[in-house]
Design a protein around this motif. Structure first.
Motif, PDB file in Angstrom:
ATOM      1  N   THR A  48      34.790  24.634  41.369  1.00  0.00           N
ATOM      2  CA  THR A  48      34.259  25.884  40.848  1.00  0.00           C
ATOM      3  C   THR A  48      34.809  27.030  41.686  1.00  0.00           C
ATOM      4  O   THR A  48      35.117  26.862  42.874  1.00  0.00           O
ATOM      5  N   LYS A  49      34.963  28.175  41.061  1.00  0.00           N
ATOM      6  CA  LYS A  49      35.504  29.365  41.718  1.00  0.00           C
ATOM      7  C   LYS A  49      34.529  30.507  41.481  1.00  0.00           C
ATOM      8  O   LYS A  49      34.126  30.751  40.348  1.00  0.00           O
ATOM      9  N   THR A  50      34.157  31.214  42.573  1.00  0.00           N
ATOM     10  CA  THR A  50      33.192  32.297  42.464  1.00  0.00           C
ATOM     11  C   THR A  50      33.688  33.522  43.225  1.00  0.00           C
ATOM     12  O   THR A  50      34.098  33.408  44.385  1.00  0.00           O
ATOM     13  N   PHE A  51      33.673  34.673  42.559  1.00  0.00           N
ATOM     14  CA  PHE A  51      33.969  35.944  43.207  1.00  0.00           C
ATOM     15  C   PHE A  51      32.632  36.634  43.502  1.00  0.00           C
ATOM     16  O   PHE A  51      31.782  36.732  42.623  1.00  0.00           O
ATOM     17  N   THR A  52      32.461  37.145  44.734  1.00  0.00           N
ATOM     18  CA  THR A  52      31.233  37.863  45.093  1.00  0.00           C
ATOM     19  C   THR A  52      31.596  39.163  45.790  1.00  0.00           C
ATOM     20  O   THR A  52      32.176  39.109  46.870  1.00  0.00           O
ATOM     21  N   ASP A  54      31.540  40.005  41.602  1.00  0.00           N
ATOM     22  CA  ASP A  54      32.536  39.639  40.585  1.00  0.00           C
ATOM     23  C   ASP A  54      33.262  40.848  40.006  1.00  0.00           C
ATOM     24  O   ASP A  54      34.285  40.686  39.344  1.00  0.00           O
ATOM     25  N   THR A  62      36.320  41.724  47.650  1.00  0.00           N
ATOM     26  CA  THR A  62      35.479  40.664  47.090  1.00  0.00           C
ATOM     27  C   THR A  62      35.755  39.398  47.887  1.00  0.00           C
ATOM     28  O   THR A  62      36.797  39.266  48.535  1.00  0.00           O
ATOM     29  N   THR A  63      34.834  38.488  47.828  1.00  0.00           N
ATOM     30  CA  THR A  63      35.007  37.189  48.483  1.00  0.00           C
ATOM     31  C   THR A  63      35.228  36.140  47.403  1.00  0.00           C
ATOM     32  O   THR A  63      34.474  36.074  46.423  1.00  0.00           O
ATOM     33  N   LEU A  64      36.254  35.344  47.581  1.00  0.00           N
ATOM     34  CA  LEU A  64      36.558  34.264  46.647  1.00  0.00           C
ATOM     35  C   LEU A  64      36.155  32.950  47.303  1.00  0.00           C
ATOM     36  O   LEU A  64      36.586  32.646  48.413  1.00  0.00           O
ATOM     37  N   ARG A  65      35.313  32.193  46.616  1.00  0.00           N
ATOM     38  CA  ARG A  65      34.827  30.927  47.159  1.00  0.00           C
ATOM     39  C   ARG A  65      35.190  29.803  46.195  1.00  0.00           C
ATOM     40  O   ARG A  65      34.955  29.894  44.993  1.00  0.00           O
ATOM     41  N   ASP A  67      34.423  25.808  45.526  1.00  0.00           N
ATOM     42  CA  ASP A  67      33.557  24.671  45.844  1.00  0.00           C
ATOM     43  C   ASP A  67      34.157  23.428  45.209  1.00  0.00           C
ATOM     44  O   ASP A  67      34.456  23.410  44.008  1.00  0.00           O
ATOM     45  N   ASP A  83      45.552  27.498  42.456  1.00  0.00           N
ATOM     46  CA  ASP A  83      44.849  28.407  41.567  1.00  0.00           C
ATOM     47  C   ASP A  83      45.668  29.690  41.455  1.00  0.00           C
ATOM     48  O   ASP A  83      46.242  30.157  42.435  1.00  0.00           O
TER      49      ASP A  83
END
Length: 88
Positions: A48-52, A54, A62-65, A67, A83
């Motif tokens: 999974t990929k999450t921008f915080t 977004d 932004t932080t890209l995580r 998991d 990616d």
């Protein structure tokens, strides 16, 4: 349940010791077949990929995580992925 086995060119019944011999050979061949163990198959990990946050404005960050979750019952090693980041 009665079983009638026919063989030969004339279709005669195979009974007695001949039938038992062929039955024994059949059972031995089935027993010697490799067993396919479904639990030995490894489930692929999920990504999974999450921008915080977004959404960001100009000059913001932004932080890209990423998991990686092992959904199987077997340890996973040497996991690699790539990616492509979205365009600016």
């Amino acid at each position: 349940m009665a079983m009638i086995v026919t063989g030969g060119a004339s279709g005669e019944r195979i009974t007695g010791p001949v039938f038992r011999f062929f039955l024994l050979v059949f059972v031995a061949l089935v027993a010697a077949m490799p067993v396919r163990n479904a639990s030995a198959q490894v489930a692929p990990p999920t990504f999974t990929k999450t921008f915080t946050p977004d959404t960001i404005g100009p000059t913001s960050t932004t932080t890209l995580r990423f998991d990686i979750t092992n959904t199987g019952s077997t340890p996973v090693s040497s996991v690699a992925f790539s990616d492509t980041l979205p365009p600016e």
